[in-house]
Scaffold this motif. Structure first.
Motif, PDB file in Angstrom:
ATOM      1  N   ALA A  38       3.069   4.886  -0.056  1.00  0.00           N
ATOM      2  CA  ALA A  38       2.839   3.447   0.115  1.00  0.00           C
ATOM      3  C   ALA A  38       1.472   3.148   0.712  1.00  0.00           C
ATOM      4  N   ALA A  39       0.970   4.031   1.557  1.00  0.00           N
ATOM      5  CA  ALA A  39      -0.335   3.790   2.183  1.00  0.00           C
ATOM      6  C   ALA A  39      -1.469   3.846   1.167  1.00  0.00           C
ATOM      7  N   LEU A  40      -1.283   4.579   0.078  1.00  0.00           N
ATOM      8  CA  LEU A  40      -2.344   4.719  -0.923  1.00  0.00           C
ATOM      9  C   LEU A  40      -2.231   3.714  -2.056  1.00  0.00           C
ATOM     10  N   VAL A  41      -1.026   3.280  -2.379  1.00  0.00           N
ATOM     11  CA  VAL A  41      -0.872   2.337  -3.502  1.00  0.00           C
ATOM     12  C   VAL A  41      -0.628   0.910  -3.047  1.00  0.00           C
ATOM     13  N   GLY A  42      -0.293   0.720  -1.760  1.00  0.00           N
ATOM     14  CA  GLY A  42      -0.104  -0.635  -1.242  1.00  0.00           C
ATOM     15  C   GLY A  42       1.113  -1.341  -1.791  1.00  0.00           C
ATOM     16  N   LEU A  91       2.098   7.281  -9.017  1.00  0.00           N
ATOM     17  CA  LEU A  91       3.550   7.168  -8.915  1.00  0.00           C
ATOM     18  C   LEU A  91       4.192   8.301  -9.706  1.00  0.00           C
ATOM     19  N   THR A  92       5.403   8.625  -9.331  1.00  0.00           N
ATOM     20  CA  THR A  92       6.200   9.546 -10.154  1.00  0.00           C
ATOM     21  C   THR A  92       7.622   9.043 -10.208  1.00  0.00           C
ATOM     22  N   THR A  93       8.321   9.418 -11.255  1.00  0.00           N
ATOM     23  CA  THR A  93       9.733   9.057 -11.417  1.00  0.00           C
ATOM     24  C   THR A  93      10.524  10.352 -11.471  1.00  0.00           C
ATOM     25  N   MET A  94      11.482  10.485 -10.563  1.00  0.00           N
ATOM     26  CA  MET A  94      12.243  11.732 -10.490  1.00  0.00           C
ATOM     27  C   MET A  94      13.673  11.456 -10.074  1.00  0.00           C
ATOM     28  N   HIS A  95      14.481  12.513 -10.092  1.00  0.00           N
ATOM     29  CA  HIS A  95      15.879  12.382  -9.705  1.00  0.00           C
ATOM     30  C   HIS A  95      15.975  11.917  -8.256  1.00  0.00           C
ATOM     31  N   ALA A  96      16.930  11.044  -7.995  1.00  0.00           N
ATOM     32  CA  ALA A  96      17.012  10.375  -6.700  1.00  0.00           C
ATOM     33  C   ALA A  96      17.223  11.346  -5.544  1.00  0.00           C
ATOM     34  N   ARG A  97      18.082  12.336  -5.721  1.00  0.00           N
ATOM     35  CA  ARG A  97      18.349  13.260  -4.609  1.00  0.00           C
ATOM     36  C   ARG A  97      17.084  13.981  -4.172  1.00  0.00           C
ATOM     37  N   LEU A  98      16.332  14.448  -5.145  1.00  0.00           N
ATOM     38  CA  LEU A  98      15.104  15.161  -4.834  1.00  0.00           C
ATOM     39  C   LEU A  98      14.060  14.220  -4.243  1.00  0.00           C
ATOM     40  N   ALA A  99      13.981  13.012  -4.774  1.00  0.00           N
ATOM     41  CA  ALA A  99      13.010  12.038  -4.278  1.00  0.00           C
ATOM     42  C   ALA A  99      13.279  11.700  -2.811  1.00  0.00           C
ATOM     43  N   HIS A 100      14.525  11.465  -2.473  1.00  0.00           N
ATOM     44  CA  HIS A 100      14.852  11.136  -1.077  1.00  0.00           C
ATOM     45  C   HIS A 100      14.589  12.319  -0.158  1.00  0.00           C
ATOM     46  N   PHE A 101      14.835  13.527  -0.658  1.00  0.00           N
ATOM     47  CA  PHE A 101      14.552  14.727   0.134  1.00  0.00           C
ATOM     48  C   PHE A 101      13.069  14.780   0.497  1.00  0.00           C
ATOM     49  N   PHE A 102      12.196  14.577  -0.505  1.00  0.00           N
ATOM     50  CA  PHE A 102      10.765  14.660  -0.253  1.00  0.00           C
ATOM     51  C   PHE A 102      10.226  13.433   0.472  1.00  0.00           C
ATOM     52  N   ASP A 143      11.738  11.933   2.888  1.00  0.00           N
ATOM     53  CA  ASP A 143      11.987  12.232   4.303  1.00  0.00           C
ATOM     54  C   ASP A 143      11.048  13.316   4.817  1.00  0.00           C
ATOM     55  N   ALA A 144      10.794  14.326   3.987  1.00  0.00           N
ATOM     56  CA  ALA A 144       9.993  15.466   4.433  1.00  0.00           C
ATOM     57  C   ALA A 144       8.502  15.157   4.490  1.00  0.00           C
ATOM     58  N   LEU A 145       8.009  14.306   3.583  1.00  0.00           N
ATOM     59  CA  LEU A 145       6.565  14.092   3.453  1.00  0.00           C
ATOM     60  C   LEU A 145       6.118  12.671   3.778  1.00  0.00           C
ATOM     61  N   GLY A 146       7.032  11.825   4.211  1.00  0.00           N
ATOM     62  CA  GLY A 146       6.654  10.457   4.563  1.00  0.00           C
ATOM     63  C   GLY A 146       6.317   9.605   3.361  1.00  0.00           C
ATOM     64  N   LEU A 147       6.994   9.804   2.246  1.00  0.00           N
ATOM     65  CA  LEU A 147       6.759   9.030   1.036  1.00  0.00           C
ATOM     66  C   LEU A 147       7.785   7.908   0.928  1.00  0.00           C
ATOM     67  N   THR A 148       7.601   7.047  -0.062  1.00  0.00           N
ATOM     68  CA  THR A 148       8.461   5.884  -0.235  1.00  0.00           C
ATOM     69  C   THR A 148       9.204   5.961  -1.556  1.00  0.00           C
TER      70      THR A 148
END
Length: 313
Positions: free
Chosen positions: A182-186, A247-258, A260-265
């Motif tokens: 979010a910090a890079l794409v606003g 942006l990327t589109t991926m499976h929800a479980r994996l997206a939420h995992f990353f 939390d781990a990397l501070g992404l949205t």
């Protein structure tokens, strides 16, 4: 068909064990090592098998030994029969995961390994320390052959086109979401379709082609996106997204995992995408194997609730 016991008694059924090893290894030396006999003994077994079936079974080729059509036709029935025999003589043994020693070879995508691997390993070390795992990247082009050759005990993937002697079971369902820094794409969720298309995307493609399910969905509404990177590795994508306005589109479980781990949205995908089903595949002869059945049950429970690790039949 009535069994001719006299005729069957003339056949050394141990030859079928040798045949299975020979067809799996396609090498007399490796087949001998696999069955715990000497190379000369295995060579003798091959000669007797050729006489029994009236076929060469294995012929020399530049890559090693090549099975004949007759041998290929025998491979599956022989392996299935041997597994059933093994099951019959072991079926009365009580299965206790706390004391059993066994290695399971599982083929799966790296994304599933990340999601289930840590919890599965923690459970095994605490409750079944004698069970070890050999995890392999799934080879979609050859997974059915690997299952049939007993090189893989269980496969996990999006879908399989198995045969009658292959069993499948749903492991879990998942949806698609967007992942970004979010910090890079606003952007803040939920993002609009226009915002979704305004930024370039990172695509994961195991076929190494710059086209995916999102592109199919966008084409249906007359839209398209720009791809910045196409990668075959699920685990690399979040790190690419973390450092660039993409942006990327991926499976929800994996997206939420990353996330939390990397501070992404994470945001819902602003384009209709069908849910995906992750399934397990195994050889039918392992269907009633107590340890195999226990592992499948455990995986289902961990997939439905990672905090729950209680396995049972």
């Amino acid at each position: 068909m009535t069994i001719d016991h006299i005729d069957l008694a003339r056949i050394d059924l141990n030859l079928l064990v040798a045949l299975d090893a020979l067809l799996s290894e396609r090498s007399v030396t490796r087949a001998a090592a696999r069955t715990g006999v000497g190379q000369s003994a295995m060579s003798s077994s091959l000669a007797r098998l050729r006489a029994l079936f009236g076929d060469e079974l294995l012929t020399r080729a530049p890559e090693g030994m090549r099975p004949t059509p007759r041998a290929l036709a025998l491979a599956e029935p022989v392996r299935s029969m041997l597994r059933q025999v093994q099951f019959l003589v072991r079926r009365d043994e009580a299965f206790d995961p706390r004391i059993v020693e066994r290695t399971f070879t599982i083929s799966l995508p790296d994304s599933t390994e990340v999601l289930l691997g840590p919890t599965l390993l923690a459970y095994l070390r605490a409750e079944a320390p004698g069970i070890s795992l050999l995890l392999r990247t799934i080879d979609r082009a050859h997974i059915l052959q690997e299952i049939d050759a007993d090189r893989v005990d269980l496969a996990i993937d999006l879908s399989f086109r198995g045969q009658l002697h292959h069993k499948q079971s749903l492991l879990y369902r998942d949806s698609y979401v967007c992942l970004f820094n979010a910090a890079l794409v606003g952007l803040t969720p939920p993002i609009s379709l226009e915002d979704y298309l305004r930024f370039p995307h990172v695509l994961t493609s195991l076929r190494e082609t710059a086209h995916g399910v999102v592109d199919d969905a966008l084409a249906k509404i007359g839209r398209s996106r720009t791809l910045a990177v196409t990668s075959p590795r699920f685990l690399a994508v979040p790190f690419l997204v973390r450092k660039a306005p993409v942006l990327t589109t991926m499976h929800a479980r994996l997206a939420h995992f990353f996330a939390d781990a990397l501070g992404l949205t994470v945001s819902p995908a602003p384009v209709p995408l069908e849910d995906v089903a992750m399934s397990m595949l195994w050889h039918a002869s392992y269907d009633d194997d107590p340890a195999h059945r226990w592992l499948r049950t455990l995986l289902r429970r961990l997939a439905s609730d990672p905090a729950s690790g209680r396995a049972g039949d």
